[in-house]
Scaffold this motif. Structure first.
Motif, short mmCIF file in Angstrom:
data_model
loop_
_atom_site.label_atom_id
_atom_site.label_comp_id
_atom_site.label_asym_id
_atom_site.label_seq_id
_atom_site.Cartn_x
_atom_site.Cartn_y
_atom_site.Cartn_z
N LYS A 15 0.83 -1.21 0.00
CA LYS A 15 0.00 0.00 0.00
C LYS A 15 0.86 1.26 0.00
CE LYS A 15 -4.09 -1.83 2.30
NZ LYS A 15 -4.89 -1.84 3.54
N LEU A 16 1.91 1.25 0.79
CA LEU A 16 2.83 2.40 0.80
C LEU A 16 3.42 2.62 -0.58
CD1 LEU A 16 4.90 2.07 4.10
CD2 LEU A 16 3.58 4.04 3.39
N MET A 17 3.82 1.54 -1.21
CA MET A 17 4.42 1.64 -2.54
C MET A 17 3.39 2.13 -3.56
SD MET A 17 6.85 -1.71 -2.53
CE MET A 17 7.53 -1.34 -4.14
N ARG A 128 18.23 4.15 6.93
CA ARG A 128 17.78 4.49 8.29
C ARG A 128 16.85 3.41 8.83
NH1 ARG A 128 14.59 9.65 8.36
NH2 ARG A 128 14.39 9.09 10.55
N PRO A 129 17.16 2.85 9.99
CA PRO A 129 16.24 1.88 10.59
C PRO A 129 15.09 2.60 11.29
CG PRO A 129 18.12 2.17 12.01
CD PRO A 129 18.37 3.02 10.77
N GLU A 136 2.85 2.41 12.21
CA GLU A 136 2.92 3.87 12.22
C GLU A 136 4.37 4.34 12.10
OE1 GLU A 136 1.95 7.48 15.28
OE2 GLU A 136 0.48 5.84 15.16
N GLN A 137 5.28 3.65 12.78
CA GLN A 137 6.69 4.01 12.71
C GLN A 137 7.23 3.82 11.29
OE1 GLN A 137 5.13 2.28 15.05
NE2 GLN A 137 6.15 2.40 17.02
N LEU A 138 6.80 2.75 10.63
CA LEU A 138 7.23 2.52 9.25
C LEU A 138 6.70 3.61 8.34
CD1 LEU A 138 8.55 0.84 7.02
CD2 LEU A 138 6.43 -0.52 6.92
N VAL A 142 9.12 6.20 6.24
CA VAL A 142 9.01 6.30 4.78
C VAL A 142 8.60 7.71 4.38
CG1 VAL A 142 7.74 5.50 2.74
CG2 VAL A 142 8.63 3.84 4.40
N GLY A 143 7.65 8.29 5.09
CA GLY A 143 7.21 9.66 4.80
C GLY A 143 8.35 10.66 4.94
#
Length: 151
Positions: A15-17, A128-129, A136-138, A142-143
């Motif tokens: 979904k992010l992609m 960056r990890p 939410e952290q991911l 990414v944002g």
């Protein structure tokens, strides 16, 4: 492919992609931390030779509950899933033992050690990890990286 959390996160990653086409490149690395998972990882990597990597990954995730029991891979059950994915199974079995597949697995394990990965899934965005684990952290990581790359 044997990790329940990886399977749960994969649709969210897609979904992010999809929300940022042509701006996110996904690089998957496989580390067989779950007992017996090397057979599934080798089959997945070998499926590249037939152009079916993504189809096999999605198939393994979709039917994970049929071949992973209490975090342990049941190798004989992996074959039942793979058999239904349109693969040339003889070629797959041969390709699983190809030196290239072994080299990919070794590279992925070396990279995991270098990055301090001790469990899956682990996500990095431009190196960056995530500061802590969670959807939410991911999304935040990414944002932030998207804003840096595409101001």
């Amino acid at each position: 492919p044997a990790c329940e959390t990886c399977a749960a996160f994969f649709p969210q990653v897609k979904k992010l992609m999809a929300a940022h086409p042509d701006r996110i490149r996904l690089s998957l690395r496989h580390v067989p931390f779950h007992p017996g998972s090397e057979v599934a990882v080798r089959a997945l990597e070998a499926s590249r030779q037939q152009g079916k990597y993504l189809q096999v990954l999605e198939g393994l995730y979709a039917r994970q509950d049929s071949w992973v029991i209490q975090h342990q891979v049941q190798a004989d059950r992996v074959w039942a899933v793979l058999g239904g994915l349109g693969l040339d199974m003889d070629k797959l079995r041969a390709d699983m033992n190809a030196p290239e597949v072994g080299q990919r697995l070794a590279r992925d394990m070396d990279d995991a050690r270098l990055l301090g990965v001790t469990k899956t899934p682990e996500f990095f965005a431009n190196g960056r990890p995530m500061p802590s684990f969670g959807l939410e952290q991911l999304q935040t990581l990414v944002g932030e990286e998207l804003r840096r790359a595409y101001p």
